[in-house]
Scaffold this motif. Structure first.
Motif, PDB file in Angstrom:
ATOM      1  N   VAL B  71       0.839  -1.201   0.000  1.00 35.16           N
ATOM      2  CA  VAL B  71       0.000   0.000   0.000  1.00 35.16           C
ATOM      3  C   VAL B  71       0.878   1.257   0.000  1.00 35.16           C
ATOM      4  CG1 VAL B  71      -1.584   1.366   1.400  1.00 35.16           C
ATOM      5  CG2 VAL B  71      -2.028  -1.056   1.038  1.00 35.16           C
ATOM      6  N   PHE B  72       1.892   1.268   0.880  1.00 32.05           N
ATOM      7  CA  PHE B  72       2.792   2.431   0.924  1.00 32.05           C
ATOM      8  C   PHE B  72       3.469   2.628  -0.429  1.00 32.05           C
ATOM      9  CE2 PHE B  72       3.668   1.627   5.733  1.00 32.05           C
ATOM     10  CZ  PHE B  72       2.383   2.034   6.019  1.00 32.05           C
ATOM     11  N   ILE B  73       3.930   1.509  -1.015  1.00 28.34           N
ATOM     12  CA  ILE B  73       4.661   1.623  -2.286  1.00 28.34           C
ATOM     13  C   ILE B  73       3.765   2.208  -3.369  1.00 28.34           C
ATOM     14  CG2 ILE B  73       5.753   0.294  -4.127  1.00 28.34           C
ATOM     15  CD1 ILE B  73       6.985  -1.502  -2.090  1.00 28.34           C
ATOM     16  N   VAL B  74       2.512   1.735  -3.433  1.00 26.26           N
ATOM     17  CA  VAL B  74       1.604   2.249  -4.459  1.00 26.26           C
ATOM     18  C   VAL B  74       1.368   3.742  -4.257  1.00 26.26           C
ATOM     19  CG1 VAL B  74      -0.741   2.151  -5.391  1.00 26.26           C
ATOM     20  CG2 VAL B  74       0.475   0.046  -4.848  1.00 26.26           C
ATOM     21  N   ILE B  75       1.145   4.141  -3.003  1.00 20.01           N
ATOM     22  CA  ILE B  75       0.887   5.562  -2.723  1.00 20.01           C
ATOM     23  C   ILE B  75       2.102   6.405  -3.140  1.00 20.01           C
ATOM     24  CG2 ILE B  75       0.558   7.255  -0.884  1.00 20.01           C
ATOM     25  CD1 ILE B  75      -1.107   5.120   0.580  1.00 20.01           C
ATOM     26  N   ILE B  76       3.297   5.965  -2.732  1.00 21.54           N
ATOM     27  CA  ILE B  76       4.496   6.744  -3.046  1.00 21.54           C
ATOM     28  C   ILE B  76       4.720   6.788  -4.559  1.00 21.54           C
ATOM     29  CG2 ILE B  76       6.996   6.868  -2.744  1.00 21.54           C
ATOM     30  CD1 ILE B  76       6.567   5.528   0.016  1.00 21.54           C
TER      31      ILE B  76
ATOM     32  N   GLU C  70       1.464   4.604 -20.549  1.00 21.21           N
ATOM     33  CA  GLU C  70       2.885   4.658 -20.189  1.00 21.21           C
ATOM     34  C   GLU C  70       3.095   5.355 -18.853  1.00 21.21           C
ATOM     35  OE1 GLU C  70       1.737   5.478 -23.190  1.00 21.21           O
ATOM     36  OE2 GLU C  70       3.167   5.033 -24.791  1.00 21.21           O
ATOM     37  N   PHE C  71       2.164   6.238 -18.488  1.00 14.90           N
ATOM     38  CA  PHE C  71       2.345   6.981 -17.242  1.00 14.90           C
ATOM     39  C   PHE C  71       2.211   6.075 -16.016  1.00 14.90           C
ATOM     40  CE2 PHE C  71      -2.060   7.270 -18.545  1.00 14.90           C
ATOM     41  CZ  PHE C  71      -2.732   6.919 -17.399  1.00 14.90           C
ATOM     42  N   MET C  72       1.693   4.847 -16.215  1.00 13.66           N
ATOM     43  CA  MET C  72       1.586   3.926 -15.085  1.00 13.66           C
ATOM     44  C   MET C  72       2.888   3.166 -14.852  1.00 13.66           C
ATOM     45  SD  MET C  72      -1.335   4.095 -13.601  1.00 13.66           S
ATOM     46  CE  MET C  72      -1.362   2.578 -12.638  1.00 13.66           C
ATOM     47  N   ARG C  73       3.906   3.477 -15.655  1.00 16.25           N
ATOM     48  CA  ARG C  73       5.138   2.698 -15.629  1.00 16.25           C
ATOM     49  C   ARG C  73       5.734   2.533 -14.223  1.00 16.25           C
ATOM     50  NH1 ARG C  73      10.604   4.763 -18.585  1.00 16.25           N
ATOM     51  NH2 ARG C  73      10.607   6.199 -16.839  1.00 16.25           N
ATOM     52  N   THR C  74       5.926   3.666 -13.534  1.00 21.66           N
ATOM     53  CA  THR C  74       6.583   3.602 -12.232  1.00 21.66           C
ATOM     54  C   THR C  74       5.808   2.721 -11.253  1.00 21.66           C
ATOM     55  OG1 THR C  74       7.281   5.852 -12.679  1.00 21.66           O
ATOM     56  CG2 THR C  74       7.646   5.034 -10.482  1.00 21.66           C
ATOM     57  N   VAL C  75       4.491   2.952 -11.175  1.00 27.42           N
ATOM     58  CA  VAL C  75       3.673   2.205 -10.218  1.00 27.42           C
ATOM     59  C   VAL C  75       3.736   0.711 -10.520  1.00 27.42           C
ATOM     60  CG1 VAL C  75       1.353   1.895  -9.307  1.00 27.42           C
ATOM     61  CG2 VAL C  75       2.118   4.164  -9.959  1.00 27.42           C
ATOM     62  N   ILE C  76       3.496   0.361 -11.782  1.00 29.88           N
ATOM     63  CA  ILE C  76       3.458  -1.057 -12.159  1.00 29.88           C
ATOM     64  C   ILE C  76       4.818  -1.715 -11.922  1.00 29.88           C
ATOM     65  CG2 ILE C  76       3.076  -2.669 -14.055  1.00 29.88           C
ATOM     66  CD1 ILE C  76       0.549  -1.358 -13.560  1.00 29.88           C
ATOM     67  N   PHE C  77       5.879  -1.073 -12.378  1.00 29.98           N
ATOM     68  CA  PHE C  77       7.208  -1.675 -12.264  1.00 29.98           C
ATOM     69  C   PHE C  77       7.573  -1.937 -10.808  1.00 29.98           C
ATOM     70  CE2 PHE C  77       9.553  -0.643 -16.484  1.00 29.98           C
ATOM     71  CZ  PHE C  77       8.472  -1.153 -17.182  1.00 29.98           C
ATOM     72  N   VAL C  78       7.292  -0.957  -9.964  1.00 28.14           N
ATOM     73  CA  VAL C  78       7.707  -1.099  -8.576  1.00 28.14           C
ATOM     74  C   VAL C  78       6.926  -2.237  -7.906  1.00 28.14           C
ATOM     75  CG1 VAL C  78       6.387   0.312  -6.965  1.00 28.14           C
ATOM     76  CG2 VAL C  78       8.816   0.581  -7.088  1.00 28.14           C
ATOM     77  N   LEU C  79       5.645  -2.362  -8.257  1.00 31.38           N
ATOM     78  CA  LEU C  79       4.851  -3.454  -7.704  1.00 31.38           C
ATOM     79  C   LEU C  79       5.341  -4.795  -8.218  1.00 31.38           C
ATOM     80  CD1 LEU C  79       1.123  -2.340  -7.621  1.00 31.38           C
ATOM     81  CD2 LEU C  79       2.631  -2.897  -5.732  1.00 31.38           C
TER      82      LEU C  79
END
Lengths: 179, 204, 192
Positions: B71-76, C70-79
């Motif tokens: 959850v924190f990661i998504v928010i950040i 493409e703007f979802m890149r950071t969120v998706i990659f980190v997850l």
């Protein structure tokens, strides 16, 4: 911290957060999309105008990947982007041509050469050697051309020179084939 | 208000993220080649940290423990992307020179660290104080390093396109190595030694 | 083929993750005190970087681009990276306990390691093809491991050295990193 409730709650919570995130980002994207496009065009325009000072606008020829600077709707020449590996990483160069094939001049769009040596390719003492050169003269002096290399940065200078010449030849070839 | 001041001051000197905790060094070293970059990165970083601390402290009583890190990661990550898109749209030159180090704020250990260690356990007011303190602590460290690197590496001091002054004797022959990556290691190494010599204990 | 070799060595030596790109500095200073742990950390990062590149490339090119997201890149990659690290950790734990004992404690640290996310961004920004991405990831991981091992070797000796008191420990490690970086500067220019 919330207490650990039944099995599904954490999953639902995480999904909810992801949905909110997608919504927020879609909104931001909608707001900034046009701005980002404009900013990219602006950057090209700013470089173009230093090569073609009298221009008042430009069009982009998508088929041939050419930028056409215009003054009162009349084309002033052609410009395109050349890329070549330098000493460290790719150097990307905006090449401007007169209506014939002589060189109007070049501008460095992006480089990551060594500061203090190769990075001097962005300075005017180097760039001002280019305007007016014929394609065959775009070589370093020691290879029979008319461009002096930067002291201590032969590789970077050569990358720019070779990149520009090859790009012009390729581009003229490509245009010649199509007409 | 006492705890607000205490939480605010903590990040600036005593647990300075850069010099004391040695956390989140990637952007500090990578983009500290000019004062513009340092200011831009500090502002972007502080905005993300502040927003993340506020949001996480607001929802802290509802987040299920098991999924708190995702959850924190998504928010950040969401906040970072918003800042990234805004920069690309409104300050393209800065966005270009900071490059991928803006999206990489996501994995900056400081922000996730504050979310986990502070914002998820404290009130919103205290979390704001904490974020501002850490943000200022990060900013002054970053600005100090970039100031040294720019002055020695280019021999000049420029801020947002305005020329402020030239270092006598260095203007024509700058010590360009300070702009190279190793210059960053050198500057921070010497600064850490200096702080220790002055009696500040830098933690391992 | 020569292109792939250039990418490998370019990533490993010329654009070294730690010394040039400043990615993965936390493990570089944190886990470089002992040769053994430096090697394990390096291998763990190498593993995660390669798997992460292999997974994020198709996601970006076959999911995000077609849907204009493409703007979802950071969120998706980190997850994706966070889940990958968990999956790799569980797999190793079940299949090879020796390996788990060697790498186990380093894997969770990698979730917030900027090196992994950084490489997936570089793969996209450089417009690498799938195979180029994998090679770039291998090169970056190898370069990271190499530098970590060299650094730990030096630091084991540094413990016995006698620098000025103020420099002892971390400051001298940074100065060492500077000299290491100077050495790697010599690799610039080997890739044309």
């Amino acid at each position: 911290m919330g207490t650990r409730t039944n099995g599904f709650f954490p999953v639902i919570f995480l999904t909810l957060i992801v949905f909110i995130s997608v919504a927020a980002l879609t909104l931001t994207d909608a707001i900034t999309k046009d701005k980002i496009e404009l900013a990219k065009e602006d950057e090209i325009a700013r470089m173009l105008i230093t090569l073609f000072p009298q221009m008042d606008g430009f069009t982009y020829d998508e088929q041939n990947d050419l930028y056409i600077p215009l003054a009162e709707q009349q084309p002033l020449g052609r410009a395109f982007i050349a890329e070549q590996s330098g000493y460290s990483g790719v150097i990307s160069i905006l090449v401007g041509l007169e209506p014939d094939t002589t060189l109007r001049g070049i501008r460095i769009i992006f480089q990551q050469e060594t500061p203090g040596l190769g990075a001097k390719i962005v300075e005017s003492f180097f760039l001002q050697q280019f305007p007016g050169l014929a394609v065959d003269d775009i070589k370093l002096t020691k290879k029979g051309g008319k461009v002096d290399a930067i002291t201590g940065a032969t590789t970077s200078s050569s990358a720019v020179v070779e990149g520009v010449r090859k790009a012009i030849l390729d581009k003229l070839n490509q245009l010649g084939r199509e007409t | 208000m006492h705890s607000f001041t205490k939480n605010f001051l903590r990040g600036i000197i005593r647990s300075n993220p850069t010099f004391i905790l040695l956390l989140g060094l990637c952007p500090t070293l990578a983009v500290s080649t000019s004062l513009d970059n340092a200011v831009g990165m500090s502002v972007a970083f502080t905005c993300v940290l502040l927003a993340s601390n506020i949001i996480i402290s607001l929802i802290r009583n509802h987040v299920p423990v098991r999924v708190r890190i995702p959850v924190f990661i998504v928010i950040i990550a969401t906040l970072v992307t918003i800042v990234d898109l805004m920069l690309q749209g409104f300050i393209p030159a800065l966005s270009k020179s900071l490059g991928m180090y803006i999206p990489l704020i996501v994995v900056n250990c400081i922000i996730l660290g504050r979310a986990e260690a502070f914002a998820s356990k404290n009130s919103t007011t205290n979390s704001i104080a904490d974020a501002l303190g850490i943000g200022i602590g990060f900013a002054w460290a970053m600005i100090l390093i970039s100031l040294i690197r720019q002055l020695l590496g280019t021999g000049k001091l420029d801020l947002f396109g305005r020329h402020l002054f030239t270092v006598p004797g260095l203007g024509d022959n700058p010590v360009a190595i300070f702009l190279l990556p190793m210059g960053a290691f050198f500057v921070i190494g010497v600064l850490l030694a200096l702080f220790r010599w002055m009696g500040v204990s830098t933690g391992e | 083929m020569s292109n792939l070799i250039a990418i490998f060595f370019g990533m490993a030596l010329v654009n070294n993750l730690v010394l040039v790109k400043f990615l993965g500095l936390c493990p570089f200073f944190g886990v470089s005190k002992k040769l053994g742990s430096a090697f394990s950390m390096g291998v763990a990062v190498l593993l995660v970087i390669v798997v992460a590149s292999a997974v994020t490339w198709p996601i970006f090119h076959f999911l995000l681009i077609p849907y204009g997201a493409e703007f979802m890149r950071t969120v998706i990659f980190v997850l994706v990276i966070a889940s990958l690290v968990q999956i790799i950790e569980m797999t190793i734990k079940r299949t090879n306990l020796t390996l788990y004992n060697a790498l186990g404690i380093y894997l969770p640290l990698i979730t917030t390691n900027c090196a992994v996310l950084g490489i997936t961004f570089i793969n996209i920004d450089q417009a690498y093809t799938f195979s180029e991405s994998i090679i770039a990831a291998l090169g970056a991981g190898a370069g990271f491991t190499l530098v970590l091992i060299i650094m730990s070797g030096i630091r084991e000796r540094l413990d016995m050295a006698d620098p000025p008191l103020a420099f002892k420990g971390t400051p001298i490690a940074f100065i060492t990193a500077m000299f290491l970086g100077l050495c790697f500067l010599a690799f610039r220019g080997i890739i044309r």
